[in-house]
Motif scaffolding. Sequence first.
Motif, PDB file in Angstrom:
ATOM      1  N   ALA A 211    -137.602  19.317  35.485  1.00 37.38           N
ATOM      2  CA  ALA A 211    -138.408  20.192  34.545  1.00 37.38           C
ATOM      3  C   ALA A 211    -137.943  19.952  33.379  1.00 37.38           C
ATOM      4  O   ALA A 211    -138.794  19.917  32.147  1.00 37.38           O
ATOM      5  CB  ALA A 211    -138.165  21.629  34.911  1.00 37.38           C
ATOM      6  N   ARG A 212    -136.707  19.781  32.851  1.00 37.13           N
ATOM      7  CA  ARG A 212    -136.163  19.500  31.655  1.00 37.13           C
ATOM      8  C   ARG A 212    -136.589  18.209  31.078  1.00 37.13           C
ATOM      9  O   ARG A 212    -136.953  18.114  29.824  1.00 37.13           O
ATOM     10  CB  ARG A 212    -134.622  19.703  31.469  1.00 37.13           C
ATOM     11  CG  ARG A 212    -134.105  20.903  31.832  1.00 37.13           C
ATOM     12  CD  ARG A 212    -132.489  21.146  31.467  1.00 37.13           C
ATOM     13  NE  ARG A 212    -131.850  20.544  32.120  1.00 37.13           N
ATOM     14  CZ  ARG A 212    -131.109  20.937  33.488  1.00 37.13           C
ATOM     15  NH1 ARG A 212    -131.444  22.087  33.801  1.00 37.13           N
ATOM     16  NH2 ARG A 212    -130.370  20.172  34.100  1.00 37.13           N
ATOM     17  N   LEU A 213    -136.657  16.990  31.839  1.00 38.74           N
ATOM     18  CA  LEU A 213    -137.135  15.817  31.368  1.00 38.74           C
ATOM     19  C   LEU A 213    -138.434  15.972  30.788  1.00 38.74           C
ATOM     20  O   LEU A 213    -138.651  15.310  30.156  1.00 38.74           O
ATOM     21  CB  LEU A 213    -136.856  14.802  32.521  1.00 38.74           C
ATOM     22  CG  LEU A 213    -135.422  14.433  32.865  1.00 38.74           C
ATOM     23  CD1 LEU A 213    -135.482  13.675  34.235  1.00 38.74           C
ATOM     24  CD2 LEU A 213    -135.014  13.286  31.776  1.00 38.74           C
ATOM     25  N   TRP A 214    -139.266  16.693  31.740  1.00 41.29           N
ATOM     26  CA  TRP A 214    -140.669  16.627  31.440  1.00 41.29           C
ATOM     27  C   TRP A 214    -141.270  17.760  30.401  1.00 41.29           C
ATOM     28  O   TRP A 214    -142.368  17.895  29.917  1.00 41.29           O
ATOM     29  CB  TRP A 214    -141.441  16.493  32.612  1.00 41.29           C
ATOM     30  CG  TRP A 214    -141.533  15.017  33.567  1.00 41.29           C
ATOM     31  CD1 TRP A 214    -140.461  14.866  34.561  1.00 41.29           C
ATOM     32  CD2 TRP A 214    -141.916  13.830  33.111  1.00 41.29           C
ATOM     33  NE1 TRP A 214    -140.769  13.494  34.623  1.00 41.29           N
ATOM     34  CE2 TRP A 214    -141.669  12.797  33.701  1.00 41.29           C
ATOM     35  CE3 TRP A 214    -143.167  13.662  31.944  1.00 41.29           C
ATOM     36  CZ2 TRP A 214    -142.040  11.582  33.931  1.00 41.29           C
ATOM     37  CZ3 TRP A 214    -143.427  12.574  32.065  1.00 41.29           C
ATOM     38  CH2 TRP A 214    -143.291  11.304  33.081  1.00 41.29           C
ATOM     39  N   GLY A 215    -140.454  18.600  30.386  1.00 43.09           N
ATOM     40  CA  GLY A 215    -140.613  19.607  29.776  1.00 43.09           C
ATOM     41  C   GLY A 215    -141.900  20.595  30.447  1.00 43.09           C
ATOM     42  O   GLY A 215    -142.670  21.258  29.706  1.00 43.09           O
ATOM     43  N   ALA A 216    -141.830  20.679  31.747  1.00 41.20           N
ATOM     44  CA  ALA A 216    -142.810  21.521  32.468  1.00 41.20           C
ATOM     45  C   ALA A 216    -142.409  21.960  33.712  1.00 41.20           C
ATOM     46  O   ALA A 216    -141.410  21.230  34.322  1.00 41.20           O
ATOM     47  CB  ALA A 216    -144.121  20.322  32.903  1.00 41.20           C
ATOM     48  N   PRO A 217    -142.974  22.846  34.359  1.00 44.15           N
ATOM     49  CA  PRO A 217    -142.218  23.456  35.571  1.00 44.15           C
ATOM     50  C   PRO A 217    -142.484  22.657  36.557  1.00 44.15           C
ATOM     51  O   PRO A 217    -143.495  21.963  36.899  1.00 44.15           O
ATOM     52  CB  PRO A 217    -143.060  24.651  35.918  1.00 44.15           C
ATOM     53  CG  PRO A 217    -144.405  24.615  34.761  1.00 44.15           C
ATOM     54  CD  PRO A 217    -143.932  23.789  33.802  1.00 44.15           C
ATOM     55  N   VAL A 218    -141.698  22.662  37.799  1.00 42.64           N
ATOM     56  CA  VAL A 218    -141.679  21.789  39.117  1.00 42.64           C
ATOM     57  C   VAL A 218    -141.991  22.754  40.002  1.00 42.64           C
ATOM     58  O   VAL A 218    -141.180  23.679  40.362  1.00 42.64           O
ATOM     59  CB  VAL A 218    -140.265  21.042  39.096  1.00 42.64           C
ATOM     60  CG1 VAL A 218    -140.419  20.326  40.403  1.00 42.64           C
ATOM     61  CG2 VAL A 218    -140.234  20.193  38.152  1.00 42.64           C
ATOM     62  N   VAL A 219    -143.317  22.675  40.514  1.00 41.22           N
ATOM     63  CA  VAL A 219    -143.570  23.419  41.431  1.00 41.22           C
ATOM     64  C   VAL A 219    -143.656  22.923  42.774  1.00 41.22           C
ATOM     65  O   VAL A 219    -144.292  21.770  43.214  1.00 41.22           O
ATOM     66  CB  VAL A 219    -145.076  23.992  41.551  1.00 41.22           C
ATOM     67  CG1 VAL A 219    -145.715  25.097  42.606  1.00 41.22           C
ATOM     68  CG2 VAL A 219    -145.296  24.568  40.096  1.00 41.22           C
ATOM     69  N   GLU A 220    -142.830  23.370  44.066  1.00 41.36           N
ATOM     70  CA  GLU A 220    -142.586  22.601  45.441  1.00 41.36           C
ATOM     71  C   GLU A 220    -143.485  23.236  46.211  1.00 41.36           C
ATOM     72  O   GLU A 220    -143.707  24.525  46.039  1.00 41.36           O
ATOM     73  CB  GLU A 220    -141.036  22.991  45.665  1.00 41.36           C
ATOM     74  CG  GLU A 220    -140.406  22.317  46.973  1.00 41.36           C
ATOM     75  CD  GLU A 220    -139.188  22.470  46.950  1.00 41.36           C
ATOM     76  OE1 GLU A 220    -138.517  21.905  47.793  1.00 41.36           O
ATOM     77  OE2 GLU A 220    -138.495  23.336  46.461  1.00 41.36           O
ATOM     78  N   GLU A 221    -143.596  22.389  47.172  1.00 39.59           N
ATOM     79  CA  GLU A 221    -144.313  22.801  48.526  1.00 39.59           C
ATOM     80  C   GLU A 221    -143.923  22.073  49.428  1.00 39.59           C
ATOM     81  O   GLU A 221    -143.201  21.290  49.631  1.00 39.59           O
ATOM     82  CB  GLU A 221    -145.865  22.588  48.341  1.00 39.59           C
ATOM     83  CG  GLU A 221    -146.498  21.299  48.699  1.00 39.59           C
ATOM     84  CD  GLU A 221    -147.943  21.316  49.122  1.00 39.59           C
ATOM     85  OE1 GLU A 221    -148.263  20.954  50.246  1.00 39.59           O
ATOM     86  OE2 GLU A 221    -148.683  22.284  48.388  1.00 39.59           O
ATOM     87  N   TYR A 222    -144.023  22.662  50.910  1.00 37.88           N
ATOM     88  CA  TYR A 222    -143.477  22.062  52.168  1.00 37.88           C
ATOM     89  C   TYR A 222    -144.668  21.882  53.130  1.00 37.88           C
ATOM     90  O   TYR A 222    -145.561  23.071  53.072  1.00 37.88           O
ATOM     91  CB  TYR A 222    -142.567  23.067  52.563  1.00 37.88           C
ATOM     92  CG  TYR A 222    -141.902  22.993  53.712  1.00 37.88           C
ATOM     93  CD1 TYR A 222    -141.356  21.621  54.648  1.00 37.88           C
ATOM     94  CD2 TYR A 222    -142.179  23.798  54.928  1.00 37.88           C
ATOM     95  CE1 TYR A 222    -140.901  21.717  55.756  1.00 37.88           C
ATOM     96  CE2 TYR A 222    -141.857  23.643  56.289  1.00 37.88           C
ATOM     97  CZ  TYR A 222    -141.043  22.398  56.640  1.00 37.88           C
ATOM     98  OH  TYR A 222    -140.751  22.201  57.851  1.00 37.88           O
ATOM     99  N   GLY A 223    -144.698  21.097  53.926  1.00 36.21           N
ATOM    100  CA  GLY A 223    -145.818  20.918  54.888  1.00 36.21           C
ATOM    101  C   GLY A 223    -145.505  19.688  55.987  1.00 36.21           C
ATOM    102  O   GLY A 223    -144.387  19.148  55.632  1.00 36.21           O
ATOM    103  N   ALA A 224    -146.416  19.425  56.858  1.00 34.78           N
ATOM    104  CA  ALA A 224    -146.458  18.227  57.389  1.00 34.78           C
ATOM    105  C   ALA A 224    -147.653  17.630  57.851  1.00 34.78           C
ATOM    106  O   ALA A 224    -148.654  18.341  57.549  1.00 34.78           O
ATOM    107  CB  ALA A 224    -145.667  18.499  58.794  1.00 34.78           C
ATOM    108  N   THR A 225    -147.923  16.168  58.223  1.00 30.60           N
ATOM    109  CA  THR A 225    -149.054  15.823  58.536  1.00 30.60           C
ATOM    110  C   THR A 225    -149.725  16.600  59.685  1.00 30.60           C
ATOM    111  O   THR A 225    -151.069  16.694  59.579  1.00 30.60           O
ATOM    112  CB  THR A 225    -148.878  14.161  58.930  1.00 30.60           C
ATOM    113  OG1 THR A 225    -148.532  13.536  57.627  1.00 30.60           O
ATOM    114  CG2 THR A 225    -150.246  13.786  59.446  1.00 30.60           C
TER     115      THR A 225
END
Length: 417
Positions: A211-225
């Motif tokens: 997030a600091r490198l890009w200056g934007a929030p990192v939004v995580e998600e979780y799942g599976a095929t």
Amino acid sequence: MQLPQIGDWSSFAELSRLQQARLPAVLAAAERSPFYRKRGVVDLADQPLTTKQDLREGYPFGLLACDRADLATYHESSGSSGEPTASYYTESDWLDLAERFARKWTGITPEDTMLVRTPYALMITGHLAHRAARLRGATVVPADNRSLATPYSRVVRLLHDLGVTLTWSLPTDALLWAAAAQVGGYRDFPSLRALFVGGEPVSPPKKARIARLWGAPVVEEYGATETGTLAGECEHGTMHLWADRAVFEVQDPATGELRPSGRGTLVVTPLYREAMPLLRYAIEDEVEVAYRDCPCGWQLPAVRVLGRAGGDGPTQLGLEELVFSLPDDFGVWFWGALVDGDALRVEIEVADRWRAAATTTLTAALRTALPGFASVVVPAPPGELVPHRLLTAPAEVMKPRGLFRAGEDWDRALRYY
């Protein structure tokens, strides 16, 4: 089919009633597949687990619960934990899948340009993000993943020149783009407003560094095929299970007991699945699930994904947390580790000026966190773990052909293989 939306319930008790009202339809759908018809379908509380091995043995259509003519897509998992498993979806299934992915607190709008940097192959991930972005009217840039046609240098150019606002990738890919941008001389990405990430567990320090490198929030998600998106992050940084679209349970690995919360391996029963109903599907990921209030007000259980279950000693997530807890000034983005008995070797890329400080700091952190291991940190110059040629390589796109002219690069030409 009417799908529930966030806000249709106001408490965990109402959420449970919503799940219970849907379960009879789920059990009836499962009975239409050869696998569950043979096994027998009982109340969910008495239903045995469905395992990845069950899916493998049912390849390709042993769990099909609809007519083949009603299928929209067929997929296979990456096979990271063994042989790949098959999964398939109808158009109605795809509406559920896309809506779950689109539940981003940042929103996805027609004004957005979204770069999709995960596979458009048999795995579901690239197709899923593409569908969700189009469902919300966004423009999609289908960059694929580790493609000769879209190397890192091209990804960075697209991010910059197209004014990309949203991205979808592995967390590590965002670090590779940052390195490629640095090597390529790109410094300004003012349009980027969020990075969507998934596909690998990511520690809070690594997320914060990206997030600091890009200056934007990192939004995580979780799942599976096999299931699609199972959880997403709210604006307060909590990962929430989409418990209005699936029933989640946690299995104690020691006793086998299934509980609604606690630490153990995740078990999921999708509530809106036509083509391939799954009853108590064992994901094989270790998680912590808790029912607690969150300022976002979603009234959905919180989850921490800890990675693949099993094994003692150092974990990828634990080591990653130590590496990315190093000061930003050290510039340590890439690392690798080898465990051999009680010996642990950790390699890091670090510039010469920070070599001694990074090595000393990380060695001390490892010995504190893992006192039973003989830990050694091996510094490497930038470009050794992630070669600069990987970050600067041009696109390689050639159609198969048989005739070549003098001066053409015959050895690199893609002919019939």
